[in-house]
Motif scaffolding. Structure first.
Motif, PDB file in Angstrom:
ATOM      1  N   ASP A 144       3.555  -4.189   3.677  1.00  0.00           N
ATOM      2  CA  ASP A 144       1.976  -3.577   4.506  1.00  0.00           C
ATOM      3  C   ASP A 144       1.210  -2.880   2.595  1.00  0.00           C
ATOM      4  O   ASP A 144       1.823  -2.024   2.166  1.00  0.00           O
ATOM      5  CB  ASP A 144       1.579  -2.660   5.270  1.00  0.00           C
ATOM      6  CG  ASP A 144       1.787  -3.644   6.239  1.00  0.00           C
ATOM      7  OD1 ASP A 144       1.950  -4.720   6.619  1.00  0.00           O
ATOM      8  OD2 ASP A 144       2.199  -2.853   7.748  1.00  0.00           O
ATOM      9  N   ASN A 145      -0.162  -3.897   2.568  1.00  0.00           N
ATOM     10  CA  ASN A 145      -0.527  -3.273   1.181  1.00  0.00           C
ATOM     11  C   ASN A 145      -2.024  -3.062   1.599  1.00  0.00           C
ATOM     12  O   ASN A 145      -2.416  -3.555   1.712  1.00  0.00           O
ATOM     13  CB  ASN A 145      -0.333  -4.160   0.182  1.00  0.00           C
ATOM     14  CG  ASN A 145      -0.539  -3.637  -1.258  1.00  0.00           C
ATOM     15  OD1 ASN A 145      -2.334  -3.070  -1.019  1.00  0.00           O
ATOM     16  ND2 ASN A 145      -0.391  -3.614  -2.125  1.00  0.00           N
ATOM     17  N   LEU A 146      -2.564  -1.171   1.306  1.00  0.00           N
ATOM     18  CA  LEU A 146      -3.537  -0.931   2.065  1.00  0.00           C
ATOM     19  C   LEU A 146      -4.779  -1.910   1.057  1.00  0.00           C
ATOM     20  O   LEU A 146      -6.118  -2.442   1.163  1.00  0.00           O
ATOM     21  CB  LEU A 146      -4.077   0.568   1.564  1.00  0.00           C
ATOM     22  CG  LEU A 146      -5.217   1.052   2.855  1.00  0.00           C
ATOM     23  CD1 LEU A 146      -5.223   0.437   3.974  1.00  0.00           C
ATOM     24  CD2 LEU A 146      -5.451   2.485   1.926  1.00  0.00           C
ATOM     25  N   SER A 147      -4.606  -1.802   0.047  1.00  0.00           N
ATOM     26  CA  SER A 147      -5.584  -2.543  -1.060  1.00  0.00           C
ATOM     27  C   SER A 147      -6.185  -3.749  -1.026  1.00  0.00           C
ATOM     28  O   SER A 147      -6.874  -4.225  -0.918  1.00  0.00           O
ATOM     29  CB  SER A 147      -5.142  -2.478  -2.446  1.00  0.00           C
ATOM     30  OG  SER A 147      -3.962  -2.872  -2.525  1.00  0.00           O
ATOM     31  N   ASN A 148      -4.496  -4.663   0.081  1.00  0.00           N
ATOM     32  CA  ASN A 148      -5.101  -6.011  -0.078  1.00  0.00           C
ATOM     33  C   ASN A 148      -5.677  -6.573   1.319  1.00  0.00           C
ATOM     34  O   ASN A 148      -6.740  -7.056   1.531  1.00  0.00           O
ATOM     35  CB  ASN A 148      -3.591  -6.082   0.312  1.00  0.00           C
ATOM     36  CG  ASN A 148      -2.886  -6.598  -0.821  1.00  0.00           C
ATOM     37  OD1 ASN A 148      -3.225  -6.671  -1.851  1.00  0.00           O
ATOM     38  ND2 ASN A 148      -1.388  -7.013  -0.239  1.00  0.00           N
ATOM     39  N   PHE A 149      -5.764  -5.231   2.669  1.00  0.00           N
ATOM     40  CA  PHE A 149      -5.775  -5.154   3.578  1.00  0.00           C
ATOM     41  C   PHE A 149      -7.692  -5.213   3.296  1.00  0.00           C
ATOM     42  O   PHE A 149      -8.195  -5.509   4.604  1.00  0.00           O
ATOM     43  CB  PHE A 149      -6.045  -4.381   4.897  1.00  0.00           C
ATOM     44  CG  PHE A 149      -4.052  -4.329   5.155  1.00  0.00           C
ATOM     45  CD1 PHE A 149      -3.699  -6.106   4.660  1.00  0.00           C
ATOM     46  CD2 PHE A 149      -3.096  -3.596   5.271  1.00  0.00           C
ATOM     47  CE1 PHE A 149      -2.371  -6.330   5.328  1.00  0.00           C
ATOM     48  CE2 PHE A 149      -1.738  -3.925   5.568  1.00  0.00           C
ATOM     49  CZ  PHE A 149      -1.259  -4.793   5.524  1.00  0.00           C
ATOM     50  N   LEU A 177      -2.936 -16.245   0.531  1.00  0.00           N
ATOM     51  CA  LEU A 177      -3.197 -16.322  -0.861  1.00  0.00           C
ATOM     52  C   LEU A 177      -2.342 -14.940  -1.617  1.00  0.00           C
ATOM     53  O   LEU A 177      -2.209 -15.345  -2.387  1.00  0.00           O
ATOM     54  CB  LEU A 177      -5.066 -16.297  -1.271  1.00  0.00           C
ATOM     55  CG  LEU A 177      -5.298 -16.113  -2.567  1.00  0.00           C
ATOM     56  CD1 LEU A 177      -4.601 -17.818  -2.821  1.00  0.00           C
ATOM     57  CD2 LEU A 177      -6.673 -15.829  -2.762  1.00  0.00           C
ATOM     58  N   MET A 178      -2.624 -14.535  -0.808  1.00  0.00           N
ATOM     59  CA  MET A 178      -1.888 -12.727  -1.239  1.00  0.00           C
ATOM     60  C   MET A 178      -0.200 -13.092  -0.682  1.00  0.00           C
ATOM     61  O   MET A 178       0.435 -11.989  -1.011  1.00  0.00           O
ATOM     62  CB  MET A 178      -1.685 -11.615  -0.536  1.00  0.00           C
ATOM     63  CG  MET A 178      -3.883 -11.202  -0.702  1.00  0.00           C
ATOM     64  SD  MET A 178      -4.034  -9.869   0.422  1.00  0.00           S
ATOM     65  CE  MET A 178      -6.511  -9.693  -0.173  1.00  0.00           C
ATOM     66  N   LYS A 179       0.347 -14.263  -0.304  1.00  0.00           N
ATOM     67  CA  LYS A 179       1.551 -14.461   0.011  1.00  0.00           C
ATOM     68  C   LYS A 179       2.095 -13.974   1.119  1.00  0.00           C
ATOM     69  O   LYS A 179       3.552 -13.231   1.061  1.00  0.00           O
ATOM     70  CB  LYS A 179       2.617 -14.184  -0.770  1.00  0.00           C
ATOM     71  CG  LYS A 179       2.631 -14.348  -2.897  1.00  0.00           C
ATOM     72  CD  LYS A 179       2.294 -16.132  -2.721  1.00  0.00           C
ATOM     73  CE  LYS A 179       2.034 -16.337  -4.191  1.00  0.00           C
ATOM     74  NZ  LYS A 179       1.752 -18.197  -4.320  1.00  0.00           N
TER      75      LYS A 179
END
Length: 267
Positions: A144-149, A177-179
């Motif tokens: 989980d990546n906060l910036s991606n979310f 797209l973010m894999k």
């Protein structure tokens, strides 16, 4: 004139019920609200009614259908513990704010004809991406990546209020797209869509419009409820298909539906 609207409305009942049934399946199958299907069809219906700003009525009514469908999907998937709540809530809260903003822009400033063309281009672009994207291993452990979310929430929210979609299709496309694997993206999308759709829905409900077909603002309450009734039943079928179908076939199906609806909106 209201009597004429009622007669035309009755003639479209079978179509509305059928679309509601399909949307219920798609909601549970893909983790989307189905707005990309509801909005174009309602645009045709309201234009046929001869209602001014028919596309805005379609977008507003679609958001209510999407909200109801997403709530039903959550209950269906919660039983099999298939929702990533942490990611869903982060994306949902961010997208709620931006969907309210873009919904306000549509209600007050954006031309209906331009909105149709933008929506068509958006759907076709998503279809092309989904068709060409490489398959990601479903066993891939993507942290989980906060910036991606946050990025996902901003994009999904803005497009949700703009086009009357719940943001699910945008969330899935952005996360892949973010894999992120497709099925994991679906699990995140399911919990985000009802939160996302609320922001835009408020903008359309509070718009100042005339009374055409028992509407509040740009939202036709009876049409939304008629489409929502079959969703309760068909969503069960979507869950069953989701558990059996591969991610590859999910992408192919979604791409075909998006491309078809995009062409309809452009033409």
């Amino acid at each position: 004139r209201l009597w004429v609207y009622k007669m035309k409305f009755i003639s479209f009942l079978p179509l509305l019920i059928f679309v509601g049934f399909i949307v219920g399946i798609l909601g549970s199958l893909f983790g989307i609200g189905g707005g990309f299907l509801v909005s174009p069809i309602l645009t045709f219906v309201f234009d046929y009614f001869g209602i001014p700003n028919g596309v805005k009525f379609a977008v507003g009514t679609s958001l209510l259908v999407v909200f109801i469908n997403s709530i039903v999907s959550i209950f269906r998937h919660a039983k099999i513990k298939n929702i990533n709540w942490k990611a869903s809530i982060i994306i949902g809260i961010i997208s709620l704010m931006f969907s309210y903003f873009s919904g306000f822009l549509v209600v007050n400033f954006i031309d209906s004809a331009m909105l149709k063309k933008l929506f068509g281009i958006f759907l076709i672009s998503n279809a092309i991406y989904m068709a060409k994207s490489n398959q990601i291993d479903e066993t891939t452990d993507r942290e989980d990546n906060l910036s991606n979310f946050i990025v996902c929430g901003v994009i999904a929210g803005f497009l949700s209020g703009l086009f009357g979609i719940g943001g699910g299709i945008v969330i899935i496309t952005t996360l892949t797209l973010m894999k992120y694997p497709v099925k994991r993206s679906v699990a995140i999308s399911i919990g985000s869509v009802p939160i996302t759709s609320i922001g835009g829905l408020i903008s359309y409900l509070t718009a100042n419009t005339n009374a055409y077909i028992y509407n509040i603002g740009y939202v036709s309450i009876p049409i939304a409820l008629i489409m929502a009734i079959p969703i309760v039943y068909s969503s069960k079928l979507g869950i069953k298909i989701n558990q059996k179908i591969s991610s590859k076939h999910l992408r192919i199906m979604l791409s075909a539906i998006l491309g078809t609806m995009g062409l309809i909106m452009l033409l």
